[in-house]
Each structure stands twice: as C-alpha cells, then as structure tokens.
Design a protein around this motif. Structure first.
Motif, mmCIF file in Angstrom:
data_model
loop_
_atom_site.group_PDB
_atom_site.id
_atom_site.type_symbol
_atom_site.label_atom_id
_atom_site.label_comp_id
_atom_site.label_asym_id
_atom_site.label_seq_id
_atom_site.Cartn_x
_atom_site.Cartn_y
_atom_site.Cartn_z
ATOM 1 N N GLY A 150 23.307 50.740 3.388
ATOM 2 C CA GLY A 150 23.233 49.373 2.912
ATOM 3 C C GLY A 150 23.000 48.328 3.984
ATOM 4 O O GLY A 150 23.460 48.457 5.121
ATOM 5 N N ASP A 154 22.088 43.701 4.118
ATOM 6 C CA ASP A 154 21.909 42.436 3.391
ATOM 7 C C ASP A 154 20.484 42.365 2.834
ATOM 8 O O ASP A 154 19.520 42.302 3.594
ATOM 9 C CB ASP A 154 22.159 41.282 4.378
ATOM 10 N N ILE A 175 23.033 43.990 -1.979
ATOM 11 C CA ILE A 175 22.967 44.931 -0.856
ATOM 12 C C ILE A 175 21.821 45.910 -1.131
ATOM 13 O O ILE A 175 21.833 46.627 -2.140
ATOM 14 C CB ILE A 175 24.298 45.702 -0.679
ATOM 15 N N LEU A 209 27.707 43.572 7.554
ATOM 16 C CA LEU A 209 26.552 43.189 6.726
ATOM 17 C C LEU A 209 26.108 41.766 7.054
ATOM 18 O O LEU A 209 24.912 41.481 7.165
ATOM 19 C CB LEU A 209 26.898 43.297 5.236
#
Ligand code: TXA
Ligand code: MG
Length: 328
Positions: A33, A35, A132, A16
């Motif tokens: 998901g 960032d 997220i 991420l």
C-alpha cells in the motif's frame, strides 16, 4: 536490513503520509500500500514490485461513502454491489473521477475500487482517511502473499512496514467486476461468485469483451512459482512423478484425491477437498512446494465445478507462467 512487522496503526499511517510503503492485510491476499493521491508514493510500489508502470492498481477505501471521491459516476449497479458485498472481497471498476491520477489507473479512464473487510485494514483506512493504492504484495508475476512473513520474504526492505493481520482469510485475490454498465462484467473470478453477483443484482453476469479494461492478473503468465508447474489429472500425475523419479528427478506434488506413492524424492502436500479451504492454503502451498527446490511442481487438477472457478483460474495462470518460462 529486515523489514519491521507489527500491528501499529499510527506508525503505518505516518509512513503512508511520508510517501512510504506499508503492507496491508486484507481478507484476500496482502497488499503493498501507498497513498493513492501521491504519484511519488505509487511509483515506489511499481519499483518495489518490478511492475510495468502502465498497470492499474486498486484503490482501497474505508467505506462506500468515499466512492464519489474516486469514481466519476457511481452507477446503480455499483451501488447495489457495494451494498451487497462491502466490506468484502469485491473490486469494482468504474469511470474515474477527474482527480484520480494516471499513475493509479495506468492511463485508463477507469479506476478499480474496493472496501476490504479485514479489521486491521479497516482501522488503517479509517485512520489514514483517504484511498490506499495497493496491488498484491509480491514481485510482479509471482505468487501472491498470504502472511506477513511471506511479504517480508518476498519484498524485504522494499516495503517500510508490514501490518500483521495474520494469515489471509480467503487466500486468493478479490473478484473484479466492471460495474460501469447495467450488467456486471466479470474480469477476475474470486470468492464472490457469479451466483452471488447474480443473486445480488438480479442481472446475468457477462464475460469480458475484448475491449474490456486491462487486468494484469489476466495475463496468461501470472501467479507463477519459479519451479515449472504442471496441472494434471491424478493418474497422469502419478505416472509423471514415477517417470521423473526413475530419471533421478524430484517432484513437488499438490494432491487432492491421489494417495502418495512410495517414491524417492517426492515432496507431497495433500490439499483440502473443499474449494474455500483449498483457496485459503493455495499460495502458501505453492510457496512451500517452490521452496522444496524440486525439478517440477505437479498439481492435481481440481474439479471443473463453479465453486472452483477462482482456484482453477489461478492454477491455469501459474501453469502458463511455467510454460512460457516467464513470469510477466
Ligand atoms: O484482493 C485483491 O484484489 C488484492 C488486495 C491487495 O486488495 N489486490 C490485488 O491487486 O490483487 P493486483 O494489482 O495484484 O491485482 C489487481 C487487478 C490487476 O489485475 C489490475 O490490472 C486490475 O486489478 N485493475 C486495477 N485497476 C483497474 C482498472 N482501472 N481497470 C481494469 N483493471 C484494473
Ligand atoms: Mg497480483
């Protein structure tokens, strides 16, 4: 190349942080998901799903204390709903904070926020320390995913890592409520029911107005398998299955009350008669029926009662997707 499936939180956080995509296991359906503060990372979600860029994505948070970082105003109603249902399968629509990017909100002045309950999703959000962004981990307009294996089948190496939290508990997407005003407005039915919302807030739940924020799951054609899907009363379903069999066509049936007839070429799944159990298995059942390669999927209409609202919503959209022949 096959995607890696595992339970390594540190690895997921590193991906991420590098702007990669991690499939997140919540209690509803798997999320894809990225960032939520990174435009580049969120754009990769759109590319992986094949989703139009003006569709907003939900931002997942570790706890309600982070709400103020993302919402311009945390209304008294939002506080009540967060206290009542988080962590859990409820998404709140609020006015966005100035720092929230258009790439998350689809250019709207609202943002969708939720605190999921699944322990691995919680661990990931805590370790990542920020929001997220995650829509459901399926290609745009297709059936949502409820296991890590389904995510891998659906998205392959378009996702960098699948965090394996097992089969989703509830199995259908979160309830979405517009919480900007004094009364909750239901935008998408889910596990948290109208009755739950009314009990927690002491307010009546309103249906959306025509100028309500856009919800992509509310497009008529959505959650659709590739095989045409028809939603039918039991007796009509049996008649149609027999007619199709006479024509040498094969049907895949999701039944509730009707018994399996003696017909050639019928794939049959008997669904649970309990709404929560039905929802838990719904997307896996639709995937299995779709994979059977039949000419039509025939679904026996569940009851019209309140506890079936979310299931009936998803089934109607799946049938609409089949009717229009498009999945967008
Ligand atoms: O259970 C869930 O909600 C799952 C898991 C992954 O959290 N997520 C999910 O995401 O179903 P998605 O993108 O498939 O559906 C989210 C819905 C979309 O219909 C989107 O339009 C709506 O939430 N949404 C997100 N932000 C919004 C906003 N600012 N205003 C109105 N609708 C919003
Ligand atoms: Mg979705």
């Amino acid at each position: 190349m096959a995607v890696t499936i595992g339970r390594d939180i540190a690895h997921a956080v590193a991906i991420l942080q590098q702007g990669g995509l991690v499939a997140v296991p919540p209690e509803t359906v798997y999320g894809l998901g990225a960032d939520a503060r990174s435009a580049g990372a969120v754009r990769r979600i759109y590319a992986a799903k094949g989703r139009p860029a003006d569709h907003p994505v939900i931002v997942h948070l570790a706890d309600a204390a982070q709400l103020a970082d993302w919402a311009h105003e945390v209304t008294p109603l939002a506080k009540k709903l967060a206290a009542g249902f988080w962590p859990g399968p409820l998404t709140l629509i609020l006015r966005r904070a100035a720092t929230v990017g258009d790439f998350v909100t689809g250019g709207q002045d609202t943002v969708g926020l939720r605190v999921p309950a699944h322990p691995l999703a919680q661990a990931l959000l805590k370790a990542f320390g920020s929001g997220i962004a995650a829509p459901s981990a399926n290609r745009f307009g297709r059936v949502s995913t409820t296991t890590a294996e389904h995510v891998a089948q659906e998205l392959g190496d378009r996702v960098d890592y699948v965090l394996d939290g097992g089969a989703s508990d509830f199995g259908i997407e979160s309830t979405i409520v517009d919480a900007r005003g004094a009364t909750p407005v239901l935008l998408r039915p889910g596990q948290v029911s109208v009755r739950d919302l009314e009990a927690a807030t002491g307010a009546g739940v309103a249906a959306p107005r025509t100028d309500a924020p856009r919800v992509s799951g509310s497009l008529a054609a959505h959650y659709a398998p590739a095989t045409p899907l028809l939603l039918l009363e039991g007796d009509l379903l049996l008649e149609l299955a027999a007619t199709l069999a006479r024509q040498g066509k094969r049907s895949a049936v999701l039944a509730m009350d009707v018994r399996q007839p003696l017909l050639d070429g019928v794939t049959w799944i008997a669904a649970p008669a309990d709404a929560a159990a039905y929802a838990h298995h719904l997307y896996a059942n639709l995937r299995a029926l779709d994979a059977a390669g039949c000419d039509a999927i025939l679904v026996e209409k569940p009851p019209a009662r309140a506890e079936w609202l979310a299931v009936n919503d998803r089934l109607l959209r799946a049938a609409a997707g089949a009717r229009t022949g498009s999945a967008s």
